[in-house]
Each structure stands twice: as structure tokens, then as C-alpha cells.
Design an enzyme around this catalytic site. Sequence first.
Site, PDB file in Angstrom:
ATOM      1  N   ASP A 187     -13.569   3.388 -20.148  1.00 39.78           N
ATOM      2  CA  ASP A 187     -14.107   4.237 -21.213  1.00 39.78           C
ATOM      3  C   ASP A 187     -12.947   4.828 -22.004  1.00 39.78           C
ATOM      4  OD1 ASP A 187     -15.232   6.144 -22.865  1.00 39.78           O
ATOM      5  OD2 ASP A 187     -16.728   6.772 -21.400  1.00 39.78           O
ATOM      6  N   HIS A 192     -11.766  12.080 -24.618  1.00 41.02           N
ATOM      7  CA  HIS A 192     -11.330  12.455 -23.281  1.00 41.02           C
ATOM      8  C   HIS A 192      -9.798  12.479 -23.120  1.00 41.02           C
ATOM      9  CE1 HIS A 192     -15.533  12.029 -22.379  1.00 41.02           C
ATOM     10  NE2 HIS A 192     -15.514  10.773 -22.757  1.00 41.02           N
ATOM     11  N   ILE A 207     -12.460  16.681 -23.040  1.00 36.55           N
ATOM     12  CA  ILE A 207     -13.393  16.939 -21.950  1.00 36.55           C
ATOM     13  C   ILE A 207     -13.401  15.771 -20.975  1.00 36.55           C
ATOM     14  CG2 ILE A 207     -14.825  18.416 -23.392  1.00 36.55           C
ATOM     15  CD1 ILE A 207     -16.825  16.093 -23.624  1.00 36.55           C
ATOM     16  N   GLY A 210     -18.573  12.348 -18.567  1.00 36.72           N
ATOM     17  CA  GLY A 210     -19.741  12.680 -17.762  1.00 36.72           C
ATOM     18  C   GLY A 210     -19.899  11.758 -16.571  1.00 36.72           C
TER      19      GLY A 210
END
Length: 284
Positions: A187, A192, A207, A210
Site C-alpha cells: 500500500d 501514510h 496516519i 487502517g
Amino acid sequence: MPIDPAKAVAAEPRSAEISWDHKDVQLYHLGLGAGSPATDPDELRYTLESRLHVLPSFATVAGAGMGVVGGLSAPGIDIDLAAVLHGGQSITLHRPVPAGGRAVSTSRVAAVYDKGKAAVLVLRSEASDAEGPLWTSDAQIFVRGEGGWGGDRGPSERLALPDREPDKTVERPVREDQALLYRLSGDWNPLHADPEFAALAGFDRPILHGLCTYGMTLKAVVDTVLGGDVARVRSYRTRFAGIVFPGETLRIRMWADEGRVQVAVTAEERDDAPVLADTLVEHS
């Protein structure tokens, strides 16, 4: 309308061959924080190839998440990726995931729901190898601004937590560099890693993925309630209720009943702000 629900659901599934080996599995586990302490026998089953067991959430990155990528480019889907949010994730295991192998992953849009101000795409990926089905993975993707055509709103039930104190509570720190390591499993979203990109998205710093929190939580359940036996997991689902920043601490509360573990995950430093909700692990 950029989303044509009938066309998207009726489109032919897309198939691709995927493969992985022990290095992919080990990298994924390390991205979840496995390996601390490095010589702990319970951690070596995630990090040492001669003892390697595969956490079932690895299915979300096997083949670099082909199901989600393929679904967002399906016929009938023409959307702005900046409007996309990962709303939930579920996995059903048909048998334990091997530490290395080849499989055919078939992805399709299983459903499109109208939430009024948003559409929800259910992107389904099914993987099978020479011995038969391995897993079925559903990603629930929110697309802001694409609802309102009067379609089916879809399921909206919530999973109420038991009215008692948790049977187990553990805390799992998120390393400052954890998102940088986890993204090596496929990803590459700069949200991120790149502070400037994160700022454009409204965050003061990058961040955590998830799906990294998703994997960390399953590992905590397996290690704490299931005796470290990844093969006992039958299914695992969650709803992404909030964000996590690298450097924070996850508080993971577990309620164990016959054949199932309900889980609530919060960010400790932000007054236990919700992170994962409606979370359930079903097991043998």
C-alpha cells in the site's frame, strides 16, 4: 453519475495470478510489530521461516491487494480516488494460509449501496490454489459525494459489545516508523508517509494504514485468546471508526465467548478515541 451500480455489479469478474513466499509473510508480520522481543518463541512463529505461521489478515496484502485495486477500476466505476475511504474489512478463511504459494485471485464488485451522501462499494476478492478455495475478502469502500440515486441503502447493523468488563485488555504500541515498514507490503498511498500529502488530506502528519491496525488487532486476539494458533481463525471483520497516528498506543479490549471474540480498539493517548468498531473474530 460516475458510478453505474447495475453495470458495476454485472461486470465480469477479473482474475489474476498472485504469488507470495515466506519473505512476504515475514515482512507483513514485521509491519504489524511482530518480533518484539526478537527471541521470544511466541514471536518467532511470525518472524522465523522455519517456524512460520501465517496470520490470516495477510490475505489483505497477498498479491498487493489486487481485489481492491481491481474493483476500483471495474466497469461502471469512475470515481475520484481522493473521495475514497476504506470503511470496513472482512475475511473468511476456507483453510489456513500457506507460508508460500500461488493462487488465482478473482475480484468483482459484489454490491453498491446508496447511503445518501455517499456510495458504498463492496469489493470482493476470492483466492483459490490447486487445492481449492483459500479465502474470501470483502472491502467496504465509501465514496463521498456519490450517493443519492435512490438505491438500496444496504446493511447498517451495529455489533453491541457485551454488558460486562472485557475478558482481556492489551496495549500495543505503534512504532514511529511502522507505517513506513507496513507500506512495503504493497500500500504505497503517500498519506501514510508524506507529511505534505497528509496535510492536503487534512492531517497534521501521516496516519497509519487502517489495515495495519486490522492486522495488529488480529495478532493480539490470536496471541491473547487463541493460544497463538492462527489456524483457529475462521473469519474476521471490522468497521474502521477512526485513525491512528504512528507513535500512539492501541488499547485492545476483548470479550471472549464460545467460538467468537468481540473486540473494541481505541487510541489510548487521545482519550480512547474509537479506532475499530463492530469487530468480531470467529474461531474454532
